[in-house]
Design a protein around this motif. Structure first.
Motif, PDB file in Angstrom:
ATOM      1  N   UNK A 203       2.548   0.571   6.125  1.00 21.17           N
ATOM      2  CA  UNK A 203       2.154  -0.390   5.086  1.00 21.17           C
ATOM      3  C   UNK A 203       1.267   0.269   4.034  1.00 21.17           C
ATOM      4  N   UNK A 204       0.369   1.159   4.457  1.00 17.70           N
ATOM      5  CA  UNK A 204      -0.456   1.880   3.484  1.00 17.70           C
ATOM      6  C   UNK A 204       0.407   2.749   2.578  1.00 17.70           C
ATOM      7  N   UNK A 205       1.429   3.388   3.139  1.00 19.60           N
ATOM      8  CA  UNK A 205       2.332   4.208   2.329  1.00 19.60           C
ATOM      9  C   UNK A 205       3.107   3.342   1.336  1.00 19.60           C
ATOM     10  N   UNK A 206       3.555   2.176   1.791  1.00 21.15           N
ATOM     11  CA  UNK A 206       4.263   1.256   0.895  1.00 21.15           C
ATOM     12  C   UNK A 206       3.335   0.797  -0.222  1.00 21.15           C
ATOM     13  N   UNK A 207       2.102   0.465   0.126  1.00 18.56           N
ATOM     14  CA  UNK A 207       1.135   0.030  -0.886  1.00 18.56           C
ATOM     15  C   UNK A 207       0.845   1.152  -1.887  1.00 18.56           C
ATOM     16  N   UNK A 208       0.726   2.375  -1.397  1.00 19.47           N
ATOM     17  CA  UNK A 208       0.503   3.509  -2.301  1.00 19.47           C
ATOM     18  C   UNK A 208       1.699   3.691  -3.225  1.00 19.47           C
TER      19      UNK A 208
END
Length: 104
Positions: free
Chosen positions: A80-85
């Motif tokens: 999810x952090x990668x998607x948000x980035x």
């Protein structure tokens, strides 16, 4: 540091990322996961074996069927952090920021 880099390498595959996202809702069989990610059960089994070796998923056998689940919540958080980035790279106002504003 070496192990952290290996985890990122494990997540550098779209099918494995999709499997992790699918498993965030709970335990599933290989066939169910194959349907969700639109891949063959054999291909999904190979990806799950890699995730299992990395201790990101665990298994439970029931008769002849094997069920997979996430070992903990950290894999989903990383994805999810990668998607948000990625959203920050693509959008001026990323969706995840808009969603948090509407919740307030």
């Amino acid at each position: 540091m070496h192990l952290a880099v290996e985890i990122f390498g494990m997540l550098a595959d779209a099918t494995r990322v999709r499997l992790i996202l699918a498993l965030k809702d709970g335990e599933m069989s290989v066939n169910h996961l194959a349907d969700i990610v639109d891949k063959s059960p054999a291909s999904v089994s190979q990806h799950l074996a890699k995730l299992r070796l990395a201790r990101m998923v665990s298994t439970r056998q029931h008769g002849t069927r094997v069920f997979y689940k996430l070992e903990n919540e950290h894999a989903v958080e990383l994805v999810m952090d990668a998607i948000h980035q990625a959203e920050h790279s693509l959008e001026r106002a990323p969706r995840h920021h808009l969603a948090s504003k509407t919740e307030k």
